[in-house]
Write an enzyme that holds these catalytic residues in place. Structure first.
Site, PDB file in Angstrom:
ATOM      1  N   ALA A  10       0.800  -1.228   0.000  1.00  0.00           N
ATOM      2  CA  ALA A  10       0.000   0.000   0.000  1.00  0.00           C
ATOM      3  C   ALA A  10       0.829   1.272   0.000  1.00  0.00           C
ATOM      4  O   ALA A  10       0.280   2.364  -0.130  1.00  0.00           O
ATOM      5  CB  ALA A  10      -0.939   0.001   1.211  1.00  0.00           C
ATOM      6  N   THR A  83       1.358  -1.141   9.732  1.00  0.00           N
ATOM      7  CA  THR A  83       1.453  -2.499   9.181  1.00  0.00           C
ATOM      8  C   THR A  83       0.414  -3.440   9.780  1.00  0.00           C
ATOM      9  O   THR A  83      -0.115  -4.314   9.086  1.00  0.00           O
ATOM     10  CB  THR A  83       2.856  -3.060   9.414  1.00  0.00           C
ATOM     11  N   TYR A 104       6.346  -8.478   2.069  1.00  0.00           N
ATOM     12  CA  TYR A 104       6.325  -7.056   1.731  1.00  0.00           C
ATOM     13  C   TYR A 104       6.613  -6.867   0.248  1.00  0.00           C
ATOM     14  O   TYR A 104       7.572  -7.417  -0.290  1.00  0.00           O
ATOM     15  CB  TYR A 104       7.350  -6.290   2.587  1.00  0.00           C
ATOM     16  N   GLU A 159      10.032  -0.877  18.359  1.00  0.00           N
ATOM     17  CA  GLU A 159      10.371  -0.055  17.206  1.00  0.00           C
ATOM     18  C   GLU A 159      11.427   0.984  17.570  1.00  0.00           C
ATOM     19  O   GLU A 159      11.560   1.385  18.728  1.00  0.00           O
ATOM     20  CB  GLU A 159       9.114   0.637  16.654  1.00  0.00           C
ATOM     21  N   ASN A 232      13.270   2.251  -0.940  1.00  0.00           N
ATOM     22  CA  ASN A 232      12.471   3.448  -0.710  1.00  0.00           C
ATOM     23  C   ASN A 232      12.818   4.574  -1.673  1.00  0.00           C
ATOM     24  O   ASN A 232      12.088   5.559  -1.760  1.00  0.00           O
ATOM     25  CB  ASN A 232      12.653   3.940   0.727  1.00  0.00           C
ATOM     26  N   HIS A 368      25.453 -10.357 -45.800  1.00  0.00           N
ATOM     27  CA  HIS A 368      25.678  -8.928 -45.617  1.00  0.00           C
ATOM     28  C   HIS A 368      24.462  -8.110 -46.020  1.00  0.00           C
ATOM     29  O   HIS A 368      23.847  -8.351 -47.046  1.00  0.00           O
ATOM     30  CB  HIS A 368      26.851  -8.412 -46.477  1.00  0.00           C
TER      31      HIS A 368
END
EC number: 2.7.7.23
Length: 461
Positions: A10, A83, A104, A159, A232, A368
């Site tokens: 997305a 996510t 992903y 995270e 990215n 040729h």
């Protein structure tokens, strides 16, 4: 147990500076998400759910065109809320008694063997994560472990923006790729919270939920970091491209092909090679290409959707598309074989010869500067330099037939539809628009006239 795959696709990809959705940017002329779909199918997934957002119409149109089969379902994520929220959009389609693998769309280089190891690692009553140890895990979620029953067990993922100083020292990073039971996954997703620094629903929070229920969270690891890297921006996309090409080059060399410079070959499809195949620099292979034993490819060639027989030499700067070349032929340099061309055994096409929808018979030669279009050429035919088959009248294309052992003199034009018989000869400089019978000589050029003592014009000073 059956397997479903959820592919997150997305993202807008703002840093790509493109109107295309990020996952449609290509590695080896295939959208990144196309590589991920291929991997899911190789794993034997029963269903593949592509969660899309930005550019949904073009994404669906592209993937529907490039992917046949009824295993692909598109699921829209109207708002990008993290996510966890993205995976949850597929929840209505997931069953309780299947395994669900989350992949992903912008991570195209994960090997199927790595994903198979992840499937094998999952406990019956647990889940599995793909993690990677990084020298610099900046930006990645960290894997938090605790000693449980004498083992360092995964208890959560923190995270980057939510991690404390001690947690930031952890170098085991989350790749985002995970495997869980469908029923468990749906339950955990329904309980996610957006109470974090990003204000998003983190998929990673399900790890703590699994641990809280006493489930074991197993881990598997890729062979190399590049397998789990995404793109990215276009710099990162180029890095993935070169890594992919290096992988293919290594596979070709292990299979027995010799590459003059492994860093200067591009494979944009599937290339299969026999033994003692040699490929010079700057060659591009597109679509389905097969090279039999002892094929020699010169520098700067482009070959697309073609089959090349044993002992064939393709000389430098030749372009070959949708063509069949049988054994013992030679092509080029600077030859162009367009769709529908067939070279029978031991035939030869030389420099600046173009063929399209033409069969060149066994032992025949066009050395040729010729164009051979919509032609059927027999065995042991000699096509002189500058021969043109005039196959197009402005509306229709017509066929030229040349029989066995015919000899076509240089600078001849064969106006189709026309038939040149077996062992017939066409004199140099002729324009042939009528049938030439077997063994006949056809001449249409004007008789030569010499003017004695001719003086060329002199320029005025």
């Amino acid at each position: 147990m059956s397997l479903s795959v959820v592919i997150l696709a997305a993202g807008k990809g703002t840093r790509m500076r493109s109107s295309l959705p990020k996952v449609l940017h290509s590695v080896a002329e295939k959208p990144m998400v196309g590589h991920v779909i291929d991997s899911a199918r190789q794993l034997g997934a029963s269903n593949i759910y592509v969660v899309y957002g930005f550019g949904g119409d073009v994404l669906k149109a592209t993937l529907t065109k490039d992917n046949t089969g009824d295993d692909l379902t598109f699921v829209e994520q109207v708002e990008q809320l993290g996510t966890g929220h993205a995976v949850d959009q597929a929840s209505p389609f997931l069953t309780d008694d299947e395994d669900v693998l989350v992949l992903y769309g912008d991570v195209p280089l994960t090997k199927v063997s790595t994903l198979e190891s992840l499937l094998a690692a999952k406990p019956t009553d647990g889940m599995a994560l793909l993690t990677v140890h990084l020298a610099n895990p900046m930006g990645y979620g960290r894997i938090v472990r605790q000693e449980i029953s004498g083992k360092q067990q995964v208890v959560g993922i923190i995270e980057q923006k939510d991690a404390n100083e001690e947690q930031l020292k952890i170098n085991e990073a989350n790749t985002g790729i995970l495997l869980a039971n469908g029923g468990d996954l749906k339950r955990w997703l329904s309980n996610l919270s957006s109470d974090n620094a990003q204000g998003e629903y983190y998929l990673t929070d399900i790890i703590a939920a699994a641990h809280g229920e006493g489930k074991v969270v197993a881990t598997a690891h890729p062979e190399t970091e590049i397998e789990v890297e995404g793109a990215n921006n276009r710099v990162q996309l180029a890095t993935l491209e070169r890594a992919y090409q290096a992988r293919i080059a290594e596979e070709l060399m292990i299979a027995g092909a010799s590459l003059r410079d492994p860093a200067r070959i591009d494979v944009r499809g599937n290339l299969t090679t026999g033994t003692e195949v040699s490929i010079d620099i700057n060659c591009i292979f597109e679509g389905e290409v097969s090279l039999a034993d002892n094929v020699q490819i010169g520098a700067n060639c482009i070959i697309k959707n073609s089959t090349i027989g044993a002992n064939v030499e393709i000389k430098p700067n030749s372009i070959i598309e949708d063509t069949i070349i049988e054994a013992d032929c030679s092509v080029g340099p600077f030859a162009r074989l367009r769709p529908g061309s067939v070279m029978k055994q031991d035939s030869h096409v030389g420099n600046f010869v173009e063929m399209k929808k033409t069969t060149l018979g066994v032992g025949s030669k066009a050395g040729h500067l010729s164009y051979l279009g919509n032609a059927e050429i027999g065995t042991k035919v000699n096509i002189g330099a500058g021969t043109i088959t005039c196959n197009y009248d402005g509306v229709n294309k017509s066929t030229t037939e040349i029989g066995d052992n015919a000899f076509i003199g240089s600078n001849s034009s064969l106006v189709a539809p026309v038939i040149i018989g077996n062992s017939a000869t066409v004199g140099a400089g002729s324009v042939i628009s009528k049938e030439v019978e077997d063994n006949d000589l056809a001449l249409t050029r004007a008789k030569q006239r010499n003017i004695a003592g001719w003086q060329r014009p002199v320029k005025k000073s």
